[in-house]
Design an enzyme around this catalytic site. Structure first.
Site, PDB file in Angstrom:
ATOM      1  N   ARG A 161       0.887  -1.178  -0.133  1.00 34.10           N
ATOM      2  CA  ARG A 161       0.056  -0.038   0.089  1.00 34.10           C
ATOM      3  C   ARG A 161       0.928   1.249   0.040  1.00 34.10           C
ATOM      4  O   ARG A 161       0.445   2.057   0.684  1.00 34.10           O
ATOM      5  CB  ARG A 161      -0.804   0.024   1.353  1.00 34.10           C
ATOM      6  CG  ARG A 161      -2.139  -1.003   1.092  1.00 34.10           C
ATOM      7  CD  ARG A 161      -2.953  -0.657   0.218  1.00 34.10           C
ATOM      8  NE  ARG A 161      -4.189  -1.195   0.243  1.00 34.10           N
ATOM      9  CZ  ARG A 161      -4.470  -2.551  -0.047  1.00 34.10           C
ATOM     10  NH1 ARG A 161      -3.472  -3.200  -0.693  1.00 34.10           N
ATOM     11  NH2 ARG A 161      -5.630  -3.102   0.162  1.00 34.10           N
ATOM     12  N   SER A 234     -10.348   0.214   2.783  1.00 33.34           N
ATOM     13  CA  SER A 234      -9.813   0.004   4.097  1.00 33.34           C
ATOM     14  C   SER A 234      -9.465   1.404   4.910  1.00 33.34           C
ATOM     15  O   SER A 234      -8.657   2.035   3.999  1.00 33.34           O
ATOM     16  CB  SER A 234      -8.785  -0.971   3.992  1.00 33.34           C
ATOM     17  OG  SER A 234      -9.167  -2.209   3.458  1.00 33.34           O
ATOM     18  N   GLU A 330      -4.852   4.741   6.003  1.00 36.39           N
ATOM     19  CA  GLU A 330      -4.566   4.619   4.761  1.00 36.39           C
ATOM     20  C   GLU A 330      -4.548   5.755   3.717  1.00 36.39           C
ATOM     21  O   GLU A 330      -3.941   5.970   2.903  1.00 36.39           O
ATOM     22  CB  GLU A 330      -5.120   3.248   4.023  1.00 36.39           C
ATOM     23  CG  GLU A 330      -4.338   2.402   3.119  1.00 36.39           C
ATOM     24  CD  GLU A 330      -5.014   1.811   2.108  1.00 36.39           C
ATOM     25  OE1 GLU A 330      -4.991   2.003   0.872  1.00 36.39           O
ATOM     26  OE2 GLU A 330      -5.900   0.877   2.597  1.00 36.39           O
TER      27      GLU A 330
HETATM   28  N1  EPU Z   1     -11.824  -9.909   9.950  1.00 37.83           N
HETATM   29  C1  EPU Z   1     -12.275  -9.919  11.030  1.00 37.83           C
HETATM   30  N2  EPU Z   1     -13.077  -8.891  11.404  1.00 37.83           N
HETATM   31  C2  EPU Z   1     -13.562  -7.903  10.302  1.00 37.83           C
HETATM   32  C3  EPU Z   1     -12.752  -7.916   9.256  1.00 37.83           C
HETATM   33  C4  EPU Z   1     -11.721  -8.960   8.826  1.00 37.83           C
HETATM   34  O1  EPU Z   1     -11.950 -10.931  11.835  1.00 37.83           O
HETATM   35  O2  EPU Z   1     -14.446  -7.175  10.841  1.00 37.83           O
HETATM   36  C5  EPU Z   1     -10.438 -10.966   9.680  1.00 37.83           C
HETATM   37  C6  EPU Z   1     -10.875 -11.685   8.713  1.00 37.83           C
HETATM   38  O3  EPU Z   1     -12.130 -12.907   9.101  1.00 37.83           O
HETATM   39  C7  EPU Z   1      -9.866 -12.402   8.008  1.00 37.83           C
HETATM   40  C8  EPU Z   1      -8.632 -11.364   8.289  1.00 37.83           C
HETATM   41  O4  EPU Z   1      -9.397 -10.406   9.155  1.00 37.83           O
HETATM   42  O5  EPU Z   1      -9.280 -13.574   8.707  1.00 37.83           O
HETATM   43  C9  EPU Z   1      -8.637 -10.566   6.890  1.00 37.83           C
HETATM   44  O6  EPU Z   1      -9.917  -9.987   6.609  1.00 37.83           O
HETATM   45  P1  EPU Z   1     -10.191  -9.482   4.908  1.00 37.83           P
HETATM   46  O7  EPU Z   1      -9.733 -11.127   4.051  1.00 37.83           O
HETATM   47  O8  EPU Z   1     -11.484  -9.118   4.614  1.00 37.83           O
HETATM   48  O9  EPU Z   1      -9.099  -8.792   4.341  1.00 37.83           O
HETATM   49  P2  EPU Z   1      -8.365  -7.578   4.863  1.00 37.83           P
HETATM   50  O10 EPU Z   1      -6.930  -7.949   5.426  1.00 37.83           O
HETATM   51  O11 EPU Z   1      -9.186  -6.865   5.960  1.00 37.83           O
HETATM   52  C10 EPU Z   1      -7.085  -6.605   2.744  1.00 37.83           C
HETATM   53  C11 EPU Z   1      -6.881  -5.185   2.137  1.00 37.83           C
HETATM   54  C12 EPU Z   1      -8.371  -5.033   1.185  1.00 37.83           C
HETATM   55  C13 EPU Z   1      -8.514  -6.190   0.180  1.00 37.83           C
HETATM   56  C14 EPU Z   1      -8.449  -7.636   1.167  1.00 37.83           C
HETATM   57  C15 EPU Z   1      -8.594  -8.756   0.002  1.00 37.83           C
HETATM   58  C16 EPU Z   1      -5.639  -3.738   3.579  1.00 37.83           C
HETATM   59  C17 EPU Z   1      -5.594  -2.710   4.298  1.00 37.83           C
HETATM   60  N3  EPU Z   1      -7.060  -4.123   3.039  1.00 37.83           N
HETATM   61  O12 EPU Z   1      -8.207  -6.572   3.779  1.00 37.83           O
HETATM   62  O13 EPU Z   1      -8.348  -3.877   0.476  1.00 37.83           O
HETATM   63  O14 EPU Z   1      -9.689  -6.159  -0.288  1.00 37.83           O
HETATM   64  O15 EPU Z   1      -7.414  -7.629   1.895  1.00 37.83           O
HETATM   65  O16 EPU Z   1      -7.371  -8.955  -0.277  1.00 37.83           O
HETATM   66  O17 EPU Z   1      -4.691  -4.645   3.203  1.00 37.83           O
HETATM   67  C18 EPU Z   1      -8.672  -1.432   0.438  1.00 37.83           C
HETATM   68  O18 EPU Z   1      -7.687  -1.415   0.489  1.00 37.83           O
HETATM   69  O19 EPU Z   1      -9.762  -0.577   0.398  1.00 37.83           O
HETATM   70  C19 EPU Z   1      -9.229  -2.934   0.719  1.00 37.83           C
HETATM   71  C20 EPU Z   1     -10.725  -3.206   0.533  1.00 37.83           C
END
Ligand code: EPU
Length: 335
Positions: A161, A234, A330
């Protein structure tokens, strides 16, 4: 023609839907770029789709909206299509167009809001793919030096990012065109568990279109549509901590979500931290953390930048108190 700045509302130009007024100009012709040298007199902020920005009500920056259009095959090699898109193209529109033409490779990045020109700035990434892995080069105007540069990925300072374009501030680099190297021999990228486990991708030979549809489906289920509920995706980065700190945290929180990094450090899921700290679905004034994905800050209506900042501060404090981990915002701030 040259670009002319006028006082305008930017409320419809940021996906959080925050009210802001500034001196705004539209860039829709590359021929106008050399004349932009004069922009150095006053601070300028280059705006794409406004999907990763928190706008103050009366920014001191003048705002240049990039609306350059065009998509073409720039080059064809034995193994790749090199596709060039102008900075003002919609990112998702571009991904869809590529797929329609049979140029696969960007489908994991479907439905990300924003423009093509903004994509390298924060090195967009999702579902196991980061933009830098498909990038051929960025054609950018260096407004400080008044010249055009063509930058291969190695010169863009990419990280999670992050990029040189982001670190140098939103007034130095005007990204004009972005070129992608899309492999002719396509293989699906299914490293991300949500995608690998998606019901539509089980068994048989997969097509790029199926992966695209699955990514869109996952995103639509989890992430609020900015056209319906204002948000900037995010709101925090997933924090990366050292292995010793991660081990200590795992002792206290056995469910901690961790992802090992190639440098031995450990990335944590900020959404999980925020949920555990009690902020999932919780509101503060007109803003809140989303009920299906705690990492997304949403505007329930009528919010200003100060409301966003107050909630961000409360969430950061709660995560710091519970886990001793600092969250980094971010979206960039237009002030
Ligand atoms: N999780 C929770 N509670 C929540 C949200 C997430 O427990 O409310 C847990 C999920 O169960 C999972 C882990 O956290 O085990 C990761 O969650 P998720 O797969 O939704 O991905 P993320 O790490 O929260 C990142 C990116 C997203 C991208 C997704 C998929 C960043 C800051 N965000 O989110 O990017 O779509 O992975 O690759 O790296 C964005 O940048 O705007 C964005 C949406």
């Amino acid at each position: 023609m040259s670009v002319a700045f006028t006082d305008q509302s930017l409320q419809r130009c940021n996906t959080l839907g925050l009210p802001a007024r500034a001196q705004v100009a539209m860039l829709d012709d590359e021929a106008d770029i050399p004349g932009l040298a004069s922009l150095q007199d006053a601070p300028v902020f280059i705006l794409g789709g406004g999907s990763n920005v928190v706008m103050q009500p009366q920014p001191r920056h003048r705002v240049l909206r990039v609306a350059l259009q065009g998509i073409r095959v720039w080059q064809e090699t034995a193994d790749h299509w090199i596709i060039e898109a102008a900075a003002g193209e919609s990112w998702h529109g571009f991904v869809t167009h590529c797929l329609d033409q049979g140029w696969a490779g960007l489908e994991n990045l479907a439905l990300i809001p924003g423009t093509v020109g903004a994509a390298p700035v924060q090195n967009i990434g999702a579902y196991g793919l980061e933009l830098d892995q498909r990038l051929h080069s960025v054609v950018a105007w260096d407004l400080r030096q008044g010249r055009e540069r063509t930058l291969p990925p190695a010169d863009c300072g990419f990280a999670y990012r992050d990029s040189m374009f982001k670190r140098d501030g939103a007034g130095r680099w005007l990204i004009v065109r972005v070129r992608f190297a899309l492999p002719k021999a396509w293989t699906p990228r299914l490293d991300y568990p949500d995608l690998r486990d998606h019901a539509s991708l089980q068994g048989g030979t997969l097509t790029p279109r199926q992966v695209y549809e699955a990514v869109c489906d996952i995103r639509r289920r989890k992430l609020p549509d900015p056209a319906v509920l204002g948000n900037a995706g995010s709101f925090f980065k997933n924090p990366v901590i050292d292995a010793a700190q991660a081990d200590a945290l795992r002792q206290r929180f056995p469910d901690l979500r961790t992802y090992s990094q190639t440098d031995g450090r450990v990335k944590l899921a900020a959404g999980w931290l925020i949920e555990q700290a009690g902020w999932k679905g919780r509101r503060l004034g007109p803003v809140g953390m989303h009920e299906r994905q705690a990492l997304v800050l949403v505007n329930h209506g009528g919010a200003q930048a100060a409301d966003v900042q107050a909630l961000a501060q409360a969430v950061r404090q709660a995560v710091r108190d519970r886990f001793g981990v600092d969250l980094e915002q971010e979206p960039v701030v237009l002030d």
